[in-house]
Scaffold this active site. Structure first.
Site, PDB file in Angstrom:
ATOM      1  N   ASP A  59       1.194  -1.217   0.265  1.00 31.65           N
ATOM      2  CA  ASP A  59       0.033  -0.295  -0.371  1.00 31.65           C
ATOM      3  C   ASP A  59       1.184   1.353  -0.111  1.00 31.65           C
ATOM      4  OD1 ASP A  59      -2.445  -0.628   0.010  1.00 31.65           O
ATOM      5  OD2 ASP A  59      -2.209  -1.810   2.035  1.00 31.65           O
ATOM      6  N   GLU A  64      -0.654   9.665   1.638  1.00 33.21           N
ATOM      7  CA  GLU A  64      -1.079  10.423   2.372  1.00 33.21           C
ATOM      8  C   GLU A  64      -1.605  10.004   3.974  1.00 33.21           C
ATOM      9  OE1 GLU A  64      -5.545  10.402   2.305  1.00 33.21           O
ATOM     10  OE2 GLU A  64      -5.257  12.575   2.249  1.00 33.21           O
ATOM     11  N   ASP A  65      -1.598   8.521   4.182  1.00 33.09           N
ATOM     12  CA  ASP A  65      -1.757   7.304   5.602  1.00 33.09           C
ATOM     13  C   ASP A  65      -0.387   7.884   6.886  1.00 33.09           C
ATOM     14  OD1 ASP A  65      -4.300   7.376   4.962  1.00 33.09           O
ATOM     15  OD2 ASP A  65      -3.810   5.511   3.642  1.00 33.09           O
ATOM     16  N   ARG A  84       0.890  -1.345   7.608  1.00 33.22           N
ATOM     17  CA  ARG A  84       1.088  -0.560   6.397  1.00 33.22           C
ATOM     18  C   ARG A  84       2.222   0.533   7.660  1.00 33.22           C
ATOM     19  NH1 ARG A  84      -3.085   2.833   3.409  1.00 33.22           N
ATOM     20  NH2 ARG A  84      -0.716   3.491   2.948  1.00 33.22           N
ATOM     21  N   ARG A 129      -8.681   2.274  11.630  1.00 34.93           N
ATOM     22  CA  ARG A 129      -7.541   3.202  11.782  1.00 34.93           C
ATOM     23  C   ARG A 129      -6.919   3.847  12.363  1.00 34.93           C
ATOM     24  NH1 ARG A 129      -6.208   1.196   6.110  1.00 34.93           N
ATOM     25  NH2 ARG A 129      -7.446  -0.925   6.213  1.00 34.93           N
ATOM     26  N   HIS A 156     -11.693   5.379   5.202  1.00 34.98           N
ATOM     27  CA  HIS A 156     -11.064   7.437   6.544  1.00 34.98           C
ATOM     28  C   HIS A 156     -12.264   8.077   5.570  1.00 34.98           C
ATOM     29  CE1 HIS A 156      -7.139   5.067   4.265  1.00 34.98           C
ATOM     30  NE2 HIS A 156      -7.756   4.786   6.437  1.00 34.98           N
ATOM     31  N   CYS A 241      -5.393  10.263  -1.603  1.00 34.08           N
ATOM     32  CA  CYS A 241      -4.374   9.387  -0.650  1.00 34.08           C
ATOM     33  C   CYS A 241      -3.246   9.529  -1.555  1.00 34.08           C
ATOM     34  CB  CYS A 241      -4.311   7.736  -1.254  1.00 34.08           C
ATOM     35  SG  CYS A 241      -6.313   6.723  -0.433  1.00 34.08           S
TER      36      CYS A 241
HETATM   37  C1  CIR Z   1      -5.242   0.513   2.856  1.00 31.27           C
HETATM   38  O1  CIR Z   1      -6.074  -0.127   3.219  1.00 31.27           O
HETATM   39  O2  CIR Z   1      -4.758   1.005   3.803  1.00 31.27           O
HETATM   40  C2  CIR Z   1      -5.176   0.557   1.780  1.00 31.27           C
HETATM   41  N1  CIR Z   1      -5.487  -0.652   0.128  1.00 31.27           N
HETATM   42  C3  CIR Z   1      -5.875   2.288   0.752  1.00 31.27           C
HETATM   43  C4  CIR Z   1      -5.551   3.232   1.988  1.00 31.27           C
HETATM   44  C5  CIR Z   1      -5.785   5.164   0.862  1.00 31.27           C
HETATM   45  N2  CIR Z   1      -5.581   5.178   2.163  1.00 31.27           N
HETATM   46  C6  CIR Z   1      -6.262   6.897   2.414  1.00 31.27           C
HETATM   47  O3  CIR Z   1      -8.147   7.107   1.375  1.00 31.27           O
HETATM   48  N3  CIR Z   1      -5.697   7.653   2.624  1.00 31.27           N
END
Ligand code: CIR
Length: 247
Positions: A59, A64-65, A84, A129, A156, A241
């Site tokens: 991922d 962004e995360d 992650r 999360r 999110h 993201c």
């Molecule tokens: C996840 O589940 O963490 C990733 N497959 C997708 C993350 C998407 N991130 C976001 O919307 N900020």
């Protein structure tokens, strides 16, 4: 504006999925769409920084995360998905060139996708999360007001709500409690396009996925530039993201 991005992982097909069924994901197509996205950011005047992918992190393109960048500080997150957590190690030294760093510590978790900064207020989705400990830690790191938001069924906060103009939010009202956003103008996604509430605002320009034509029509009064993002969407990622935007 600086846009920090990260290449698509060759392991993208193994991305975390929460609300979507797993379908095959083409690495080549995802990488091509990601290049289009970067090119669009560059064409809008952003200095685009690219961090190499790491095959250990399917991922990692969803940068962004990993951080919440404010004007005076950047908060390196502790992502909610265990797979992650290690993504932040490659991001922190890059973000540190632009901002002093703080970190979310265990047992706190935050995904940057849950954090929507609107002027002097920071809205944070309580999600699978992002936990209350993470939100409390964020509160101690900023003078801005930090406001938790209840989500119902969105991965999110920014899957359900993003800003498309100085006074306007694009929303899927099925997925969140709107009470904290009283006073804002809203544009609802088309009901056949539940994932269409995720847009990136660069200045006055809205970056928006090509796939959501019906919701796009509701944004006709705005300056919208579309990008193909459907391959990355199979990994449950949207357009926000894929970058960290810094003034
Ligand atoms: C996840 O589940 O963490 C990733 N497959 C997708 C993350 C998407 N991130 C976001 O919307 N900020």
């Amino acid at each position: 504006m600086i846009a920090i991005t990260r290449d698509v992982s060759p392991a993208i097909a193994d991305a975390e999925l929460t609300h979507l069924e797993r379908t095959p994901i083409s690495f080549a197509r995802a990488a091509e769409q990601h290049e289009q996205y970067r090119a669009l950011l560059a064409s809008l005047g952003c200095t685009v920084i690219s961090i190499p992918a790491d095959a250990a992190y399917p991922d990692c393109v969803f940068i962004e995360d990993t951080a919440v960048v404010l004007d005076d500080i950047a908060v390196i997150t502790r992502p909610g998905a265990e797979s992650r957590r290690g993504e932040v190690d490659a991001i922190a030294p890059v973000v540190a060139k632009y901002r002093p760093l703080a970190r979310i510590e265990a047992p706190g978790t935050i995904d940057g996708g849950d954090v929507l900064v609107l002027d002097d207020r920071i809205f944070v989705g309580r999600s699978s999360r992002t936990n209350d400990e993470g939100i409390d830690q964020l509160r101690t790191l900023t003078r801005r007001e930090v406001i938790p938001v209840e989500l119902h069924g969105a991965l999110h906060l920014k899957t359900a709500i993003t800003r498309v103009a100085s006074d306007t939010l694009l929303i899927n009202r099925e997925w969140l409690d709107l009470a904290p956003f009283a006073g804002w103008k809203f544009i609802d996604v088309d009901e056949t396009e539940p994932f269409a509430a995720n847009a990136v605002l660069v200045g006055d320009i809205v970056i928006f996925p090509t796939a959501f034509a019906k919701t796009r029509a509701k944004l006709a009064h705005l300056d919208v530039r579309t990008v193909d993002a459907d391959e990355l969407a199979k990994a449950e990622g949207g357009v926000t993201c894929c970058s960290l935007l810094l003034r």
